[in-house]
Design a protein around this motif. Structure first.
Motif, PDB file in Angstrom:
ATOM      1  N   LEU A  82       0.823  -1.207   0.000  1.00  0.00           N
ATOM      2  CA  LEU A  82       0.000   0.000   0.000  1.00  0.00           C
ATOM      3  C   LEU A  82       0.857   1.257   0.000  1.00  0.00           C
ATOM      4  O   LEU A  82       0.575   2.215  -0.739  1.00  0.00           O
ATOM      5  CB  LEU A  82      -0.927  -0.007   1.221  1.00  0.00           C
ATOM      6  CG  LEU A  82      -1.840   1.213   1.362  1.00  0.00           C
ATOM      7  CD1 LEU A  82      -2.781   1.343   0.171  1.00  0.00           C
ATOM      8  CD2 LEU A  82      -2.626   1.149   2.673  1.00  0.00           C
ATOM      9  N   ALA A  83       1.912   1.294   0.818  1.00  0.00           N
ATOM     10  CA  ALA A  83       2.791   2.465   0.865  1.00  0.00           C
ATOM     11  C   ALA A  83       3.434   2.712  -0.495  1.00  0.00           C
ATOM     12  O   ALA A  83       3.551   3.859  -0.946  1.00  0.00           O
ATOM     13  CB  ALA A  83       3.866   2.277   1.936  1.00  0.00           C
ATOM     14  N   SER A  84       3.850   1.638  -1.166  1.00  0.00           N
ATOM     15  CA  SER A  84       4.462   1.787  -2.488  1.00  0.00           C
ATOM     16  C   SER A  84       3.463   2.328  -3.493  1.00  0.00           C
ATOM     17  O   SER A  84       3.783   3.208  -4.303  1.00  0.00           O
ATOM     18  CB  SER A  84       5.019   0.434  -2.957  1.00  0.00           C
ATOM     19  OG  SER A  84       6.012  -0.039  -2.073  1.00  0.00           O
ATOM     20  N   LEU A  85       2.243   1.804  -3.447  1.00  0.00           N
ATOM     21  CA  LEU A  85       1.198   2.260  -4.363  1.00  0.00           C
ATOM     22  C   LEU A  85       0.925   3.749  -4.193  1.00  0.00           C
ATOM     23  O   LEU A  85       0.888   4.514  -5.180  1.00  0.00           O
ATOM     24  CB  LEU A  85      -0.085   1.458  -4.105  1.00  0.00           C
ATOM     25  CG  LEU A  85      -1.322   1.878  -4.887  1.00  0.00           C
ATOM     26  CD1 LEU A  85      -1.167   1.540  -6.358  1.00  0.00           C
ATOM     27  CD2 LEU A  85      -2.569   1.207  -4.311  1.00  0.00           C
ATOM     28  N   LEU A  86       0.738   4.201  -2.956  1.00  0.00           N
ATOM     29  CA  LEU A  86       0.427   5.612  -2.711  1.00  0.00           C
ATOM     30  C   LEU A  86       1.616   6.508  -3.042  1.00  0.00           C
ATOM     31  O   LEU A  86       1.440   7.608  -3.585  1.00  0.00           O
ATOM     32  CB  LEU A  86       0.008   5.801  -1.255  1.00  0.00           C
ATOM     33  CG  LEU A  86      -1.249   5.027  -0.809  1.00  0.00           C
ATOM     34  CD1 LEU A  86      -1.540   5.283   0.659  1.00  0.00           C
ATOM     35  CD2 LEU A  86      -2.452   5.378  -1.671  1.00  0.00           C
ATOM     36  N   LYS A  87       2.818   6.050  -2.722  1.00  0.00           N
ATOM     37  CA  LYS A  87       4.020   6.842  -3.012  1.00  0.00           C
ATOM     38  C   LYS A  87       4.162   7.092  -4.507  1.00  0.00           C
ATOM     39  O   LYS A  87       4.572   8.180  -4.946  1.00  0.00           O
ATOM     40  CB  LYS A  87       5.254   6.109  -2.486  1.00  0.00           C
ATOM     41  CG  LYS A  87       6.592   6.723  -2.866  1.00  0.00           C
ATOM     42  CD  LYS A  87       6.770   8.106  -2.259  1.00  0.00           C
ATOM     43  CE  LYS A  87       8.157   8.662  -2.558  1.00  0.00           C
ATOM     44  NZ  LYS A  87       8.299  10.058  -2.054  1.00  0.00           N
ATOM     45  N   GLY A  88       3.800   6.105  -5.317  1.00  0.00           N
ATOM     46  CA  GLY A  88       3.950   6.228  -6.773  1.00  0.00           C
ATOM     47  C   GLY A  88       2.791   6.904  -7.464  1.00  0.00           C
ATOM     48  O   GLY A  88       2.712   6.879  -8.698  1.00  0.00           O
ATOM     49  N   GLY A  89       1.893   7.498  -6.694  1.00  0.00           N
ATOM     50  CA  GLY A  89       0.794   8.241  -7.300  1.00  0.00           C
ATOM     51  C   GLY A  89      -0.483   7.449  -7.466  1.00  0.00           C
ATOM     52  O   GLY A  89      -1.468   7.969  -8.019  1.00  0.00           O
ATOM     53  N   GLY A  90      -0.492   6.196  -6.996  1.00  0.00           N
ATOM     54  CA  GLY A  90      -1.696   5.391  -7.109  1.00  0.00           C
ATOM     55  C   GLY A  90      -2.694   5.696  -6.007  1.00  0.00           C
ATOM     56  O   GLY A  90      -2.384   6.408  -5.039  1.00  0.00           O
ATOM     57  N   THR A  91      -3.859   5.171  -6.143  1.00  0.00           N
ATOM     58  CA  THR A  91      -4.907   5.366  -5.137  1.00  0.00           C
ATOM     59  C   THR A  91      -5.519   4.011  -4.795  1.00  0.00           C
ATOM     60  O   THR A  91      -5.495   3.073  -5.609  1.00  0.00           O
ATOM     61  CB  THR A  91      -6.014   6.302  -5.641  1.00  0.00           C
ATOM     62  OG1 THR A  91      -6.619   5.735  -6.821  1.00  0.00           O
ATOM     63  CG2 THR A  91      -5.469   7.679  -5.955  1.00  0.00           C
ATOM     64  N   TYR A  92      -6.074   3.947  -3.577  1.00  0.00           N
ATOM     65  CA  TYR A  92      -6.776   2.740  -3.158  1.00  0.00           C
ATOM     66  C   TYR A  92      -7.896   3.151  -2.218  1.00  0.00           C
ATOM     67  O   TYR A  92      -7.658   3.852  -1.226  1.00  0.00           O
ATOM     68  CB  TYR A  92      -5.832   1.757  -2.468  1.00  0.00           C
ATOM     69  CG  TYR A  92      -6.528   0.511  -1.988  1.00  0.00           C
ATOM     70  CD1 TYR A  92      -7.174  -0.329  -2.894  1.00  0.00           C
ATOM     71  CD2 TYR A  92      -6.558   0.181  -0.635  1.00  0.00           C
ATOM     72  CE1 TYR A  92      -7.847  -1.464  -2.460  1.00  0.00           C
ATOM     73  CE2 TYR A  92      -7.218  -0.961  -0.200  1.00  0.00           C
ATOM     74  CZ  TYR A  92      -7.855  -1.777  -1.117  1.00  0.00           C
ATOM     75  OH  TYR A  92      -8.520  -2.913  -0.682  1.00  0.00           O
ATOM     76  N   GLU A  93      -9.107   2.753  -2.535  1.00  0.00           N
ATOM     77  CA  GLU A  93     -10.273   3.189  -1.770  1.00  0.00           C
ATOM     78  C   GLU A  93     -10.194   2.750  -0.304  1.00  0.00           C
ATOM     79  O   GLU A  93     -10.731   3.422   0.570  1.00  0.00           O
ATOM     80  CB  GLU A  93     -11.552   2.635  -2.410  1.00  0.00           C
ATOM     81  CG  GLU A  93     -11.890   3.281  -3.747  1.00  0.00           C
ATOM     82  CD  GLU A  93     -13.196   2.756  -4.323  1.00  0.00           C
ATOM     83  OE1 GLU A  93     -13.818   1.881  -3.662  1.00  0.00           O
ATOM     84  OE2 GLU A  93     -13.586   3.193  -5.417  1.00  0.00           O
ATOM     85  N   GLY A  94      -9.542   1.652  -0.043  1.00  0.00           N
ATOM     86  CA  GLY A  94      -9.488   1.158   1.323  1.00  0.00           C
ATOM     87  C   GLY A  94      -8.325   1.658   2.146  1.00  0.00           C
ATOM     88  O   GLY A  94      -8.105   1.194   3.265  1.00  0.00           O
ATOM     89  N   SER A  95      -7.547   2.610   1.630  1.00  0.00           N
ATOM     90  CA  SER A  95      -6.340   3.049   2.334  1.00  0.00           C
ATOM     91  C   SER A  95      -6.658   3.666   3.692  1.00  0.00           C
ATOM     92  O   SER A  95      -5.843   3.601   4.623  1.00  0.00           O
ATOM     93  CB  SER A  95      -5.545   4.034   1.478  1.00  0.00           C
ATOM     94  OG  SER A  95      -6.311   5.184   1.181  1.00  0.00           O
ATOM     95  N   LYS A  96      -7.851   4.246   3.840  1.00  0.00           N
ATOM     96  CA  LYS A  96      -8.214   4.879   5.115  1.00  0.00           C
ATOM     97  C   LYS A  96      -8.244   3.856   6.250  1.00  0.00           C
ATOM     98  O   LYS A  96      -7.995   4.197   7.410  1.00  0.00           O
ATOM     99  CB  LYS A  96      -9.573   5.579   4.991  1.00  0.00           C
ATOM    100  CG  LYS A  96      -9.940   6.459   6.204  1.00  0.00           C
ATOM    101  CD  LYS A  96     -11.239   7.208   5.965  1.00  0.00           C
ATOM    102  CE  LYS A  96     -11.531   8.181   7.108  1.00  0.00           C
ATOM    103  NZ  LYS A  96     -11.693   7.495   8.402  1.00  0.00           N
ATOM    104  N   ARG A  97      -8.544   2.592   5.932  1.00  0.00           N
ATOM    105  CA  ARG A  97      -8.549   1.563   6.969  1.00  0.00           C
ATOM    106  C   ARG A  97      -7.183   1.473   7.647  1.00  0.00           C
ATOM    107  O   ARG A  97      -7.088   1.309   8.861  1.00  0.00           O
ATOM    108  CB  ARG A  97      -8.908   0.191   6.377  1.00  0.00           C
ATOM    109  CG  ARG A  97     -10.278   0.105   5.750  1.00  0.00           C
ATOM    110  CD  ARG A  97     -10.749  -1.351   5.656  1.00  0.00           C
ATOM    111  NE  ARG A  97      -9.827  -2.236   4.963  1.00  0.00           N
ATOM    112  CZ  ARG A  97      -9.856  -2.456   3.644  1.00  0.00           C
ATOM    113  NH1 ARG A  97     -10.717  -1.801   2.879  1.00  0.00           N
ATOM    114  NH2 ARG A  97      -9.007  -3.301   3.097  1.00  0.00           N
TER     115      ARG A  97
END
Length: 660
Positions: A82-97
């Motif tokens: 998840l950290a890699s995804l967000l760092k690279g500009g990606g998004t994930y709806e469940g990241s708030k969890r």
């Protein structure tokens, strides 16, 4: 890929063999494909997540640590992805969890509090992905918390700086706890503690890119020395601290360059890595080193290119995306095991959430779209490294991919502390990317032993068996090109072994020579590679006799004097006793179910012998044949390769005996 039964022949078996399409149909060619694979792994975790997000409870199997720590594992380990995804500009709806879960887990007033760390606490391990999450996503984490929430996070992580830790790769977890706070913007990290830990970790370095998993005297150089921990951590640190700690960061990148030229030999053309050592439940974490090279912007050594690195990682991930249903539960969560659920394989620190250490392999998602890793065209395994044998001095391995079979000969490693099945994980004579290795499921029969690639000995007429666990005096003798070692199973018994890699003239055979000196009567059982043991109809392979199919390429098993062989859709495996006046007998032995990592049902070609107490040496010379199905196309006929069985070994024996 694990062998599956043809559904037209196996009736209802096809119901269980249908892989989840959201994994197997993903081509895993692009950054968006990789991001989708990660999301498909993260989505099923929502159903197992606590209301406050701090705990992910995936099952009820036990570990040596408490249930809360196990549920923290389930929460923390997906953060590598998840950290890699967000760092690279990606998004994930469940990241708030996960963002909410972090603040609730460190809050002593929360019902989901993880508890403060004690000495050598499993919670320490999970500080590593948490630190990476803070360092990679400071805006989403630190920047979204109140001052009170930040203080509780600082307090929880700083407890680690006052606690005792194992003198192993664990020290990297404390480095990441402090590094995460520093990079997030906290002033309450312990810079002195971080430097002291790094200085000590650097004493594990033994040269040519390799580090031990501990101080002098420790001889573990498995995947913890690379993708699971040390090399991966060094590369991430070198990226995050390139400006603040340039000398150390440059040293870590230089180590990775040297290490890569050895590590590439643990991967085959299909994308598989050679299973070896502990923590195999982490699966595709084995390939995360390749993504970390890209993350750290390492200058690659020839013949490696970004296209080759990309291929090494993505082929491994594609392999694992196809390992359904065995590697995944029906809801898409990962099982505890390797190619299928297997508790015999596990260590006592493997909870249902442990397996998500594999999310380290998603680190290329942290890269910009225009990074050369993503812009490069994926390349195949480099031609210059095909058909080679390489002596790997530090890990005491000899790697070979001659004939299309990628495996290592091994001596000299053992775990420095008690680990379940350590003799199987470190002490076998060979480990294969195609055939994996086997672990015992019991202690009283050879079928339970899972004795592939071992010389098993019994001094009680076969009631119990000993395999090599602790190897002594191991070394590679470069002039001869072989691996030599000693083993002392009982007082008055010593075994010296020479492992001789394949040669171009008979690329699918390697030789093992054993000298046994014994003051007690012994029975020996030497196994080759365990192979899928079912026929095309999904039922057990049929025995074949020479003259009625056993001297052909038909599938089945053969026992012919000092020879045993098995042929199935997974390939061919065989052993032959080639010592002078060989008296050993070949047996195609059906292993107990679930001994092997890759196939739950296997046949093991084995040589059986008896050796009386004597002042004379007993010499055993074993020729071992292995051809995975993936390499069939490289050979006009595997039977012709079988006929190249090493002969005229007197010269080799004379050379061996001369050196004593």
């Amino acid at each position: 890929m694990a062998t599956t039964v043809d559904p037209t022949l196996a009736g209802t078996v096809s119901f269980f063999s249908s892989p989840p399409t959201h994994f197997s149909s993903n081509p895993l060619l692009t950054k968006s494909d990789l991001a989708q694979f990660l999301k498909d792994l993260l989505d099923p975790l929502a159903a197992y997540t606590s209301p406050g997000g701090s705990r992910i409870h995936l099952g009820y199997t036990g570990t040596h640590y408490d249930d809360v720590a196990a549920q923290l594992e389930g929460f923390a380990r997906p953060l590598w992805g998840l950290a890699s995804l967000l760092k690279g500009g990606g998004t994930y709806e469940g990241s708030k969890r996960w963002v909410d879960g972090l603040k609730n887990g460190v809050d002593s007033a929360s019902p989901e509090f993880w508890g403060y760390m004690r000495d050598k606490d499993q919670r320490m391990v999970e500080c590593s992905p948490i630190g990476f999450f803070l360092a990679s996503c400071p805006k989403e984490t630190w920047g979204s918390y109140t001052e009170e929430e930040k203080g509780k996070l600082e307090e929880w992580l700083n407890v680690m700086n006052r606690k005792e830790m194992p003198n192993t790769n664990w020290l990297w977890f404390r480095v990441f706890a402090n590094l995460g706070l520093k990079k997030a913007g906290s002033t309450k990290y312990n810079a002195d503690r971080m430097k002291a830990d790094l200085d000590h970790l650097d004493t594990f370095y033994i040269g040519k890119g390799w580090s031990r998993d501990g101080p002098e005297g420790v001889v573990q150089l498995d995947y913890y020395s690379s993708s699971f921990a040390i090399q991966f951590a060094q590369l991430v640190y070198s990226k995050l601290m390139r400006e603040e700690d340039p000398v150390r960061s440059e040293e870590y990148r230089n180590r990775a360059v040297r290490f890569a030229l050895d590590f590439v030999h643990y991967f085959d053309e299909e994308g598989r890595a050679i299973p070896f050592g502990r923590s195999m439940v982490y699966r595709f974490a084995m390939s995360s080193f390749w993504g970390a090279l890209a993350y750290a912007d390492v200058d690659l050594p020839a013949p490696l290119t970004w296209g080759i690195i990309k291929g090494l990682l993505l082929r491994n991930l594609r392999y694992w995306a196809r390992q359904a249903p065995g590697a995944y539960n029906k809801d898409g969560t990962l099982t505890i095991g390797f190619n299928y659920p297997n508790m015999n394989l596990t260590e006592n620190y493997n909870s249902p959430g442990s397996v998500y250490w594999c999310c380290k392999a998603f680190i290329p998602l942290a890269l910009d779209d225009n990074h050369p890793f993503w812009t490069a065209q994926e390349e195949a395994y480099p031609d210059v490294l095909k058909g080679t044998v390489k002596l790997l001095k530090n890990p005491l391995h000899i790697a070979s991919n001659l004939g299309g079979h990628t495996f290592i000969l091994s001596s000299g490693q053992q775990c420095s502390y008690p680990v379940k099945q350590s003799a199987a994980k470190y002490g076998k004579l060979a480990y294969s990317s195609a055939f994996g290795y086997s672990v015992p499921v019991g202690s009283l029969t050879l079928e339970e032993l899972g004795g592939d690639n071992t010389l098993a000995l019994s001094d009680d007429e076969g009631e119990t068996w000993k395999c090599r666990r602790e190897t002594r005096e191991a070394r590679i003798e470069e002039g001869a090109g072989w691996l030599r070692s000693m083993w002392y199973p009982w007082k008055g018994v010593e075994v010296e072994t020479w492992l001789i890699p394949p040669r171009k003239e008979n690329p699918l055979w390697h030789l093992r020579i054993h000298r046994i000196r014994t003051r007690r009567d012994l029975i020996s059982a030497e196994g080759g590679f365990a192979i899928y043991g079912q026929g095309k109809d999904g039922r057990a392979l049929n025995p074949l006799s020479v003259g009625s199919g056993g001297d052909s390429e038909n599938e089945g098993t053969v026992e012919d004097g000092p020879v045993a062989r098995a042929t199935s859709s997974a390939g061919v495996s065989g052993v032959a006793a080639v010592e002078t006046n060989a008296k050993r007998k070949g047996k195609a032995m059906r292993m107990d179910a679930n001994t092997n990592l890759i196939e739950p049902r296997t046949i093991l070609p084995t040589l059986m012998g008896t050796h009386g107490a004597s002042e004379e040496d007993h010499w055993l010379v074993t020729a071992v044949f292995a051809l995975p199905q993936s390499a069939f196309g490289l050979h006009a006929s595997w039977l012709k390769e079988w006929e190249k069985k090493p002969a005229g070994i007197e010269g080799v024996l004379k050379s061996v005996m001369k050196g004593n």
